[in-house]
Design an enzyme around this catalytic site. Sequence first.
Site, PDB file in Angstrom:
ATOM      1  N   ASN A  42       0.842  -1.195   0.000  1.00 14.72           N
ATOM      2  CA  ASN A  42       0.000   0.000   0.000  1.00 14.72           C
ATOM      3  C   ASN A  42       0.875   1.242   0.000  1.00 14.72           C
ATOM      4  O   ASN A  42       1.950   1.286   0.620  1.00 14.72           O
ATOM      5  CB  ASN A  42      -1.019  -0.001   1.140  1.00 14.72           C
ATOM      6  CG  ASN A  42      -0.460  -0.313   2.504  1.00 14.72           C
ATOM      7  OD1 ASN A  42       0.616  -0.883   2.633  1.00 14.72           O
ATOM      8  ND2 ASN A  42      -1.189   0.049   3.538  1.00 14.72           N
ATOM      9  N   ILE A  43       0.395   2.242  -0.716  1.00 15.58           N
ATOM     10  CA  ILE A  43       1.135   3.498  -0.872  1.00 15.58           C
ATOM     11  C   ILE A  43       0.156   4.624  -0.562  1.00 15.58           C
ATOM     12  O   ILE A  43      -0.778   4.871  -1.339  1.00 15.58           O
ATOM     13  CB  ILE A  43       1.688   3.638  -2.306  1.00 15.58           C
ATOM     14  CG1 ILE A  43       2.538   2.408  -2.687  1.00 15.58           C
ATOM     15  CG2 ILE A  43       2.504   4.925  -2.437  1.00 15.58           C
ATOM     16  CD1 ILE A  43       2.869   2.309  -4.167  1.00 15.58           C
ATOM     17  N   GLU A  44       0.340   5.255   0.597  1.00 15.91           N
ATOM     18  CA  GLU A  44      -0.609   6.276   1.039  1.00 15.91           C
ATOM     19  C   GLU A  44      -0.231   7.651   0.505  1.00 15.91           C
ATOM     20  O   GLU A  44       0.851   7.847  -0.062  1.00 15.91           O
ATOM     21  CB  GLU A  44      -0.675   6.258   2.575  1.00 15.91           C
ATOM     22  CG  GLU A  44      -1.188   4.917   3.075  1.00 15.91           C
ATOM     23  CD  GLU A  44      -1.394   4.836   4.578  1.00 15.91           C
ATOM     24  OE1 GLU A  44      -0.831   5.669   5.316  1.00 15.91           O
ATOM     25  OE2 GLU A  44      -2.119   3.912   5.004  1.00 15.91           O
ATOM     26  N   CYS A  53      -4.106   0.585  -2.572  1.00 24.55           N
ATOM     27  CA  CYS A  53      -3.945  -0.625  -1.764  1.00 24.55           C
ATOM     28  C   CYS A  53      -2.875  -1.529  -2.369  1.00 24.55           C
ATOM     29  O   CYS A  53      -2.567  -1.466  -3.571  1.00 24.55           O
ATOM     30  CB  CYS A  53      -5.248  -1.402  -1.715  1.00 24.55           C
ATOM     31  SG  CYS A  53      -6.589  -0.596  -0.837  1.00 24.55           S
ATOM     32  N   GLU A  55      -3.046  -4.709  -3.049  1.00 29.89           N
ATOM     33  CA  GLU A  55      -3.553  -5.607  -4.097  1.00 29.89           C
ATOM     34  C   GLU A  55      -3.596  -4.919  -5.448  1.00 29.89           C
ATOM     35  O   GLU A  55      -3.256  -5.495  -6.478  1.00 29.89           O
ATOM     36  CB  GLU A  55      -4.968  -6.081  -3.763  1.00 29.89           C
ATOM     37  CG  GLU A  55      -5.108  -6.822  -2.464  1.00 29.89           C
ATOM     38  CD  GLU A  55      -5.447  -5.889  -1.298  1.00 29.89           C
ATOM     39  OE1 GLU A  55      -4.767  -4.857  -1.124  1.00 29.89           O
ATOM     40  OE2 GLU A  55      -6.383  -6.207  -0.561  1.00 29.89           O
ATOM     41  N   CYS A  86     -10.148  -5.204   0.401  1.00 32.75           N
ATOM     42  CA  CYS A  86     -11.278  -4.281   0.534  1.00 32.75           C
ATOM     43  C   CYS A  86     -12.199  -4.423  -0.683  1.00 32.75           C
ATOM     44  O   CYS A  86     -11.861  -5.077  -1.685  1.00 32.75           O
ATOM     45  CB  CYS A  86     -10.782  -2.833   0.658  1.00 32.75           C
ATOM     46  SG  CYS A  86     -10.173  -2.136  -0.883  1.00 32.75           S
ATOM     47  N   CYS A  89     -10.791  -3.375  -4.083  1.00 28.64           N
ATOM     48  CA  CYS A  89      -9.817  -4.335  -4.620  1.00 28.64           C
ATOM     49  C   CYS A  89     -10.512  -5.596  -5.119  1.00 28.64           C
ATOM     50  O   CYS A  89     -10.105  -6.174  -6.136  1.00 28.64           O
ATOM     51  CB  CYS A  89      -8.756  -4.674  -3.577  1.00 28.64           C
ATOM     52  SG  CYS A  89      -7.615  -3.306  -3.302  1.00 28.64           S
TER      53      CYS A  89
HETATM   54  N1  THU Z   1      -5.308  -1.417   2.484  1.00 27.84           N
HETATM   55  C1  THU Z   1      -4.763  -2.270   1.556  1.00 27.84           C
HETATM   56  O1  THU Z   1      -3.596  -2.115   1.176  1.00 27.84           O
HETATM   57  N2  THU Z   1      -5.535  -3.266   1.065  1.00 27.84           N
HETATM   58  C2  THU Z   1      -6.851  -3.475   1.385  1.00 27.84           C
HETATM   59  O2  THU Z   1      -7.500  -4.335   0.816  1.00 27.84           O
HETATM   60  C3  THU Z   1      -7.475  -2.650   2.429  1.00 27.84           C
HETATM   61  C4  THU Z   1      -6.675  -1.534   2.971  1.00 27.84           C
HETATM   62  C5  THU Z   1      -4.496  -0.317   3.028  1.00 27.84           C
HETATM   63  C6  THU Z   1      -4.955   1.048   2.630  1.00 27.84           C
HETATM   64  C7  THU Z   1      -4.373   1.893   3.742  1.00 27.84           C
HETATM   65  O3  THU Z   1      -3.050   2.258   3.399  1.00 27.84           O
HETATM   66  C8  THU Z   1      -4.317   0.971   4.945  1.00 27.84           C
HETATM   67  O4  THU Z   1      -4.526  -0.341   4.434  1.00 27.84           O
HETATM   68  C9  THU Z   1      -5.366   1.254   6.001  1.00 27.84           C
HETATM   69  O5  THU Z   1      -6.625   1.335   5.450  1.00 27.84           O
END
Ligand code: THU
Length: 125
Positions: A42-44, A53, A55, A86, A89
């Site tokens: 994940n890259i915020e 996310c 995935e 999520c 995804c």
């Molecule tokens: N996140 C994912 O990488 N994959 C998911 O399916 C659900 C959430 C990440 C997004 C965010 O950076 C962190 O989890 C918290 O929501």
Amino acid sequence: MTDRELINLAKEASKNAYVPYSRFPVGAALECRGGIVFTGCNIENAALGSTICAERTAACKAISEGHRDFVRIAVYGEGEGYCYPCGACRQFLAEFAPEMEVLSAKKDRYVSNKLSELLPHTFNF
Ligand code: THU
């Protein structure tokens, strides 16, 4: 490759997560037909909705390299529960492989589901 090996690749990928806001690293390892694996984290972003996310990072890497034939994905996060993909995804992956296998992992356990079980009615038009 065993489920556990794929999960370990997802765990490794989670170490590259950029998560200054949630502090919750997620890793994914996406296996395509022929055994090739693409990983992602994940890259915020300060504009939180621009976060991607793990995935979808892995899926975009695969698709942009010409691999759309998804077989299995491992998703790893060290939360209390299993790290299921999520909704966004699920829909994103279902575009390409609604019957693929999803391994949702936490520290030392995982569960396996078909994507069609996790998202039984995909959006389509
Ligand atoms: N996140 C994912 O990488 N994959 C998911 O399916 C659900 C959430 C990440 C997004 C965010 O950076 C962190 O989890 C918290 O929501």
